[in-house]
Design a protein around this motif. Sequence first.
Motif, PDB file in Angstrom:
ATOM      1  N   PRO A 146     -13.985   5.926  -1.879  1.00 29.16           N
ATOM      2  CA  PRO A 146     -12.998   5.203  -2.682  1.00 29.16           C
ATOM      3  C   PRO A 146     -13.076   5.573  -4.163  1.00 29.16           C
ATOM      4  O   PRO A 146     -14.165   5.790  -4.704  1.00 29.16           O
ATOM      5  CB  PRO A 146     -13.363   3.726  -2.487  1.00 29.16           C
ATOM      6  CG  PRO A 146     -14.511   3.668  -1.569  1.00 29.16           C
ATOM      7  CD  PRO A 146     -14.969   5.044  -1.252  1.00 29.16           C
ATOM      8  N   VAL A 155     -15.826   4.369  -6.588  1.00 27.67           N
ATOM      9  CA  VAL A 155     -16.247   2.966  -6.571  1.00 27.67           C
ATOM     10  C   VAL A 155     -17.085   2.726  -5.326  1.00 27.67           C
ATOM     11  O   VAL A 155     -16.574   2.696  -4.221  1.00 27.67           O
ATOM     12  CB  VAL A 155     -15.032   2.022  -6.563  1.00 27.67           C
ATOM     13  CG1 VAL A 155     -15.492   0.569  -6.563  1.00 27.67           C
ATOM     14  CG2 VAL A 155     -14.111   2.288  -7.736  1.00 27.67           C
ATOM     15  N   ASN A 230      -6.744  -2.130  -5.600  1.00 26.64           N
ATOM     16  CA  ASN A 230      -8.089  -1.635  -5.887  1.00 26.64           C
ATOM     17  C   ASN A 230      -8.244  -0.173  -5.509  1.00 26.64           C
ATOM     18  O   ASN A 230      -9.361   0.354  -5.492  1.00 26.64           O
ATOM     19  CB  ASN A 230      -9.144  -2.485  -5.158  1.00 26.64           C
ATOM     20  CG  ASN A 230      -9.013  -3.959  -5.459  1.00 26.64           C
ATOM     21  OD1 ASN A 230      -8.405  -4.687  -4.699  1.00 26.64           O
ATOM     22  ND2 ASN A 230      -9.538  -4.381  -6.588  1.00 26.64           N
ATOM     23  N   GLY A 231      -7.149   0.467  -5.165  1.00 27.73           N
ATOM     24  CA  GLY A 231      -7.190   1.883  -4.813  1.00 27.73           C
ATOM     25  C   GLY A 231      -7.798   2.150  -3.453  1.00 27.73           C
ATOM     26  O   GLY A 231      -8.116   3.289  -3.135  1.00 27.73           O
ATOM     27  N   CYS A 232      -7.970   1.118  -2.633  1.00 27.61           N
ATOM     28  CA  CYS A 232      -8.636   1.345  -1.343  1.00 27.61           C
ATOM     29  C   CYS A 232      -7.702   1.155  -0.157  1.00 27.61           C
ATOM     30  O   CYS A 232      -8.165   1.014   0.984  1.00 27.61           O
ATOM     31  CB  CYS A 232      -9.881   0.490  -1.205  1.00 27.61           C
ATOM     32  SG  CYS A 232      -9.559  -1.269  -1.139  1.00 27.61           S
ATOM     33  N   ALA A 233      -6.392   1.158  -0.383  1.00 24.07           N
ATOM     34  CA  ALA A 233      -5.467   1.080   0.753  1.00 24.07           C
ATOM     35  C   ALA A 233      -5.772   2.220   1.727  1.00 24.07           C
ATOM     36  O   ALA A 233      -6.123   3.322   1.309  1.00 24.07           O
ATOM     37  CB  ALA A 233      -4.023   1.171   0.271  1.00 24.07           C
ATOM     38  N   ASP A 235      -8.150   2.086   4.026  1.00 21.53           N
ATOM     39  CA  ASP A 235      -9.545   2.083   4.485  1.00 21.53           C
ATOM     40  C   ASP A 235      -9.650   1.305   5.795  1.00 21.53           C
ATOM     41  O   ASP A 235     -10.077   0.152   5.823  1.00 21.53           O
ATOM     42  CB  ASP A 235     -10.434   1.478   3.408  1.00 21.53           C
ATOM     43  CG  ASP A 235     -11.810   2.131   3.400  1.00 21.53           C
ATOM     44  OD1 ASP A 235     -12.239   2.574   4.490  1.00 21.53           O
ATOM     45  OD2 ASP A 235     -12.437   2.208   2.352  1.00 21.53           O
TER      46      ASP A 235
END
Lengths: 422, 422
Positions: A146, A155, A230-233, A235
């Motif tokens: 991530p 992150v 949070n930039g984690c789409a 996952d």
Amino acid sequence: MSGDRSDGLVAVLDAIRTSPGITQPRLVQRVGLGRTVVAQRVAHLEAAGLVAQDGLAPSNGGRAPRRLRLRRAAGLVAGADIGATGMAVGLADLSGHVLVETHEPVDVADGPDGVLGRVEELVEGLLARLTDPPPLWGVGVGVPGPVEFATSRPVAPPIMPGWDGYPVRERLAGRFAAPVWVDNDVNVLALGELRTNPAAAATGDLLYVKIGTGIGAGLVSGGRLHRGVNGCAGDIGHVAVAEADTVICRCGNVGCLEAVAGGAALARDGRQLAERGGSPVLAEALAARGDLTAADVTAAAERGDPAARALLARAGRLVGGTLATLVSFYNPGLVVLGGGVVHAGDHVLAVIRESVYRRSLPLATRTLRIEPSALGAAAGLAGAVHLVLDNLFTPDRLALWLPWGSPSGHPEIVDTPDRPSA
Amino acid sequence: MSGDRSDGLVAVLDAIRTSPGITQPRLVQRVGLGRTVVAQRVAHLEAAGLVAQDGLAPSNGGRAPRRLRLRRAAGLVAGADIGATGMAVGLADLSGHVLVETHEPVDVADGPDGVLGRVEELVEGLLARLTDPPPLWGVGVGVPGPVEFATSRPVAPPIMPGWDGYPVRERLAGRFAAPVWVDNDVNVLALGELRTNPAAAATGDLLYVKIGTGIGAGLVSGGRLHRGVNGCAGDIGHVAVAEADTVICRCGNVGCLEAVAGGAALARDGRQLAERGGSPVLAEALAARGDLTAADVTAAAERGDPAARALLARAGRLVGGTLATLVSFYNPGLVVLGGGVVHAGDHVLAVIRESVYRRSLPLATRTLRIEPSALGAAAGLAGAVHLVLDNLFTPDRLALWLPWGSPSGHPEIVDTPDRPSA
């Protein structure tokens, strides 16, 4: 940028970039600006060496309209697709066409100093292979974990010890005096498909699902990456799947998709099969090398081993069940499947397709295509390059290349605005 | 539109619409156009009666900058939020502020002729309640089923017999001589939250999950609705949930989320409880009225009935489990929960939250908020109105209101470009 001279400059350049050979009348329609303004902007871009005439279109009676194209040789873009165990580094022109590239093994767990140091060496080496290279205008990097996109920092990446919060952008920008963008590997793969696979570009709403050692997805909505807050789409490796399972995932939960259907899970289950006499083919492979990988399981399935096929079918059902939910939820026009498990054969693909078509909303699968990536791993390098091209041509940055550009930021480029006039 | 005079007109108007009281210098920054161009565009919009001065901002030494705002009284927008059993119809000004509204029961299964006929009567009635109303500039409609957004036609809507493929746009546009947009009810709810709930506007990446008779979601990505390629994104009522279940869903599958956790499922299970002596409170309600609804189950839970609470907790766990997958996948900043089951009490909400926080990726829940809709059903009407406002101000349409507008399309409006000058 502040002057009236720059109105619509980015829109004009983007239209020329994405439609090579576009005529000026068509350009006027595309950007929704007036003829005079568009003509002025084109003149500015030509003066800066970014745009060139590309012949004439057939006349409709009057003067034949000029065709326009990006002067793609005006600058270079570097891309680095860093995986868990291998990386690809390349240089592309401003159209995204990769000119030179190199691939080598890497252990991302060596940490950012060693890995990025090697990336820098490889980029320098590739630059040295070009005769009289134009300047490097940007660097794009994909990493297997991530990333907070705004800051370009990893992150808490699970398989990248030492990278958490590391200033990747600052480091590479310092070395190459060019802007840098970093994203996770699956987003970069999705972007690569979007920009180089015509079917992906045509739909605009797309899922890229990578089934490698881990499992992850990249989402494209309306022709742009959906990264999430949070930039984690995407996952999806740790969503709970239907079957009760006793395997504890590295995240601490049980029943995670990745822990029961990822490449590492296939290797583990294959080894168990081999040790317990469930698969002569796998036992043979284990005896020969002392270890098994997911590739051994797919190879055994290709050779007709029923137990290996059953393992792959189970993994495909689990991935397909999750994907069915995601297809109903997201309604993509295309699902691109990538990663070693998919490319190894049709077994997993067929089971995934069947699960999705059986359980997704019929309307959501009416026009849906589920395809293995035609680009394969090349999508990673293409995506890293396009990560730069998608973000490079902002009004502020463009101003630096134009006759009225301020010399702040990129003095070495602004000093010679007419340089890329080959 | 073709003239240079219109460059950036939509951008200028959008910036003024979305930032009431914006100063002209700030406007120049926002739209990225030059000062002269912006001043000309503002003058055009003022001449057309769409924009007005709104006082002066404090001076920074020079002349105090003018504040600008939309002349929201220049036109009206009609919204209709059509549900399975009730509808809300209202008129709003051009800022989306609802001026008059009315609510009444409806049976959407009566078919489009009867229902849309009633919508038309209600809009006419509301117009008659306003003294000297400005012209109606557009109509937005939400319906409880899938809609192909481009054509505004329902697509095989399960609870809307007679509506499949019905030309809703053409019918209402014919009656009101104004453009019409139609979307499914959950997208309209999501849009209403996005445009009127500051927390929703702040995140831009948002899920609206409605747990009513059925279960559905509306997705917002980067501040705009993600509808999917067939317009059915968010249709999560028929995803397969973890528990094996013998209930056959109306879609023909078993184990669908909606069939085991929606309002209809709660009513069915509550009735079973009452009949088998599992819940004295529900038995009492059943005896009193001969029937049970989901509202009876939530009311019984509020009164402390353990069996009703267990039913709600199970529904919450099933919804929460699916939502956990969607949160990991989509990484929204906010999940808004709506529909009768959610508004009835905290039981379901608490269980949903717990499931999501337990099973979603930690990074995806780091800043996530899960909130019941503060707007409630009012989000539907707000969303129907904003469906119009989001799509109304295109270059072509704007041209009709401006001095150089062509009289094609909307003659009755173009003939009097200076009319809305109250």
